[in-house]
Design a protein around this motif. Structure first.
Motif, mmCIF file in Angstrom:
data_model
loop_
_atom_site.group_PDB
_atom_site.id
_atom_site.type_symbol
_atom_site.label_atom_id
_atom_site.label_comp_id
_atom_site.label_asym_id
_atom_site.label_seq_id
_atom_site.Cartn_x
_atom_site.Cartn_y
_atom_site.Cartn_z
ATOM 1 N N LYS A 129 69.083 -20.656 -7.852
ATOM 2 C CA LYS A 129 67.732 -20.629 -7.281
ATOM 3 C C LYS A 129 67.726 -20.731 -5.763
ATOM 4 N N THR A 130 68.761 -21.348 -5.184
ATOM 5 C CA THR A 130 68.756 -21.589 -3.733
ATOM 6 C C THR A 130 69.770 -20.751 -2.963
ATOM 7 N N GLY A 131 70.772 -20.230 -3.653
ATOM 8 C CA GLY A 131 71.840 -19.506 -2.963
ATOM 9 C C GLY A 131 72.901 -20.417 -2.370
ATOM 10 N N ILE A 132 72.768 -21.718 -2.601
ATOM 11 C CA ILE A 132 73.765 -22.688 -2.139
ATOM 12 C C ILE A 132 74.882 -22.717 -3.181
ATOM 13 N N SER A 133 76.129 -22.686 -2.733
ATOM 14 C CA SER A 133 77.235 -22.614 -3.689
ATOM 15 C C SER A 133 77.318 -23.867 -4.558
ATOM 16 N N VAL A 134 77.807 -23.683 -5.777
ATOM 17 C CA VAL A 134 78.013 -24.810 -6.689
ATOM 18 C C VAL A 134 78.989 -25.806 -6.057
ATOM 19 N N ALA A 135 79.989 -25.303 -5.347
ATOM 20 C CA ALA A 135 80.964 -26.186 -4.700
ATOM 21 C C ALA A 135 80.282 -27.114 -3.692
ATOM 22 N N GLU A 136 79.370 -26.573 -2.898
ATOM 23 C CA GLU A 136 78.663 -27.398 -1.921
ATOM 24 C C GLU A 136 77.758 -28.414 -2.625
ATOM 25 N N ILE A 137 77.062 -27.978 -3.654
ATOM 26 C CA ILE A 137 76.178 -28.872 -4.409
ATOM 27 C C ILE A 137 77.003 -29.992 -5.048
ATOM 28 N N TYR A 138 78.112 -29.629 -5.690
ATOM 29 C CA TYR A 138 78.987 -30.622 -6.327
ATOM 30 C C TYR A 138 79.512 -31.608 -5.280
ATOM 31 N N GLY A 139 79.872 -31.109 -4.113
ATOM 32 C CA GLY A 139 80.353 -31.977 -3.038
ATOM 33 C C GLY A 139 79.318 -33.011 -2.636
ATOM 34 N N VAL A 140 78.066 -32.603 -2.554
ATOM 35 C CA VAL A 140 76.983 -33.529 -2.193
ATOM 36 C C VAL A 140 76.754 -34.540 -3.321
ATOM 37 N N VAL A 141 76.707 -34.058 -4.564
ATOM 38 C CA VAL A 141 76.453 -34.937 -5.705
ATOM 39 C C VAL A 141 77.543 -35.999 -5.841
ATOM 40 N N MET A 160 72.316 -33.884 -20.600
ATOM 41 C CA MET A 160 71.362 -32.821 -20.722
ATOM 42 C C MET A 160 71.911 -31.718 -21.613
ATOM 43 N N GLY A 161 73.253 -31.549 -21.576
ATOM 44 C CA GLY A 161 73.840 -30.488 -22.378
ATOM 45 C C GLY A 161 73.320 -29.140 -21.947
ATOM 46 N N LYS A 162 72.944 -28.330 -22.908
ATOM 47 C CA LYS A 162 72.353 -27.023 -22.602
ATOM 48 C C LYS A 162 70.912 -27.255 -22.144
ATOM 49 N N LEU A 163 70.545 -26.605 -21.057
ATOM 50 C CA LEU A 163 69.209 -26.808 -20.500
ATOM 51 C C LEU A 163 68.134 -26.191 -21.388
ATOM 52 N N THR A 164 67.102 -26.976 -21.640
ATOM 53 C CA THR A 164 65.962 -26.465 -22.395
ATOM 54 C C THR A 164 65.112 -25.589 -21.471
ATOM 55 N N ALA A 165 64.236 -24.827 -22.072
ATOM 56 C CA ALA A 165 63.330 -23.991 -21.278
ATOM 57 C C ALA A 165 62.452 -24.860 -20.381
ATOM 58 N N ALA A 166 62.024 -25.999 -20.901
ATOM 59 C CA ALA A 166 61.171 -26.903 -20.112
ATOM 60 C C ALA A 166 61.944 -27.480 -18.921
ATOM 61 N N PRO A 224 74.021 -32.967 -14.005
ATOM 62 C CA PRO A 224 75.227 -32.368 -14.583
ATOM 63 C C PRO A 224 75.495 -30.967 -14.022
ATOM 64 N N LEU A 225 76.652 -30.417 -14.356
ATOM 65 C CA LEU A 225 77.075 -29.121 -13.848
ATOM 66 C C LEU A 225 76.071 -28.012 -14.160
ATOM 67 N N GLU A 226 75.481 -28.015 -15.362
ATOM 68 C CA GLU A 226 74.513 -26.965 -15.716
ATOM 69 C C GLU A 226 73.336 -26.943 -14.739
ATOM 70 N N VAL A 227 72.918 -28.120 -14.314
ATOM 71 C CA VAL A 227 71.806 -28.223 -13.370
ATOM 72 C C VAL A 227 72.253 -27.737 -11.993
ATOM 73 N N GLN A 228 73.463 -28.121 -11.600
ATOM 74 C CA GLN A 228 73.989 -27.669 -10.309
ATOM 75 C C GLN A 228 74.074 -26.144 -10.266
ATOM 76 N N GLU A 229 74.472 -25.535 -11.378
ATOM 77 C CA GLU A 229 74.555 -24.073 -11.444
ATOM 78 C C GLU A 229 73.176 -23.438 -11.310
ATOM 79 N N LEU A 230 72.166 -24.038 -11.943
ATOM 80 C CA LEU A 230 70.803 -23.515 -11.836
ATOM 81 C C LEU A 230 70.285 -23.660 -10.402
ATOM 82 N N VAL A 231 70.515 -24.811 -9.788
ATOM 83 C CA VAL A 231 70.092 -25.020 -8.394
ATOM 84 C C VAL A 231 70.773 -23.989 -7.493
ATOM 85 N N SER A 232 72.049 -23.723 -7.742
ATOM 86 C CA SER A 232 72.781 -22.727 -6.960
ATOM 87 C C SER A 232 72.136 -21.346 -7.098
#
Length: 165
Positions: free
Chosen positions: A51-63, A1-7, A41-49
């Motif tokens: 938007k949800t307040g869930i830490s990137v570490a927790e998201i990465y652990g699940v992924v 995905m690289g850099k996330l597009t606006a879409a 990818p990490l960029e998506v995990q950061e965006l989810v974090s």
């Protein structure tokens, strides 16, 4: 995905918003993203974090814990070779080795053309038809090393002819 597009950002935000009232939304969000994009990818995990307040570490652990999530893009055809006990004792290691030899990649890798990914699975619940291989949900029972070439060739031929398997 690289850099996330606006879409992509808008789509992922919409997925997160879809589950905003859920007590534990992470698995549903990640599943929808994986289904939509094929990897997380990490960029998506950061965006989810964000938007949800869930830490990137927790998201990465699940992924990284669940095998159906991926940090990298998978091939068009994902070859899942079961290496659970029943499949293993019936020759699954030799089967996955043959797929690796033919495709020039190892488990967890994708061919350069983006067609094939090989995944080593722990158990797919098909012990009665061991060794079992699944490709995009289609299960091949009692696979032998001698069948691997024809299985791969059928997908390559379909790709060249435009046929859908």
């Amino acid at each position: 995905m690289g850099k996330l597009t606006a879409a992509a950002t808008a789509q992922i935000t919409a997925i997160c918003n879809r589950y905003k009232d859920e007590e534990t939304p992470l698995m549903m969000i990640l599943s929808d993203i994986q289904n939509e994009y094929g990897y997380i990818p990490l960029e998506v995990q950061e965006l989810v974090s964000a938007k949800t307040g869930i830490s990137v570490a927790e998201i990465y652990g699940v992924v990284t814990f669940y095998s159906f999530f991926s940090l990298t893009p998978k091939g068009k055809y994902v070859i899942g070779c079961c290496l659970g006990t029943a499949c293993y004792v019936k020759g699954a290691q030799q089967v996955i080795d043959k797929f690796s030899e033919l495709l020039g990649i190892g488990p967890g890798q994708t061919t350069e053309d983006g067609l094939f990914t090989i995944d080593a699975l722990r158990c797919i619940g098909a012990c009665g038809i061991a060794p079992a291989v699944s490709i995009n949900g289609k299960v091949y029972p009692k696979v032998t090393v001698s069948q691997v070439h024809d299985i791969v060739a059928s997908y390559q031929d379909a790709e060249h002819s435009g046929e859908v398997i």
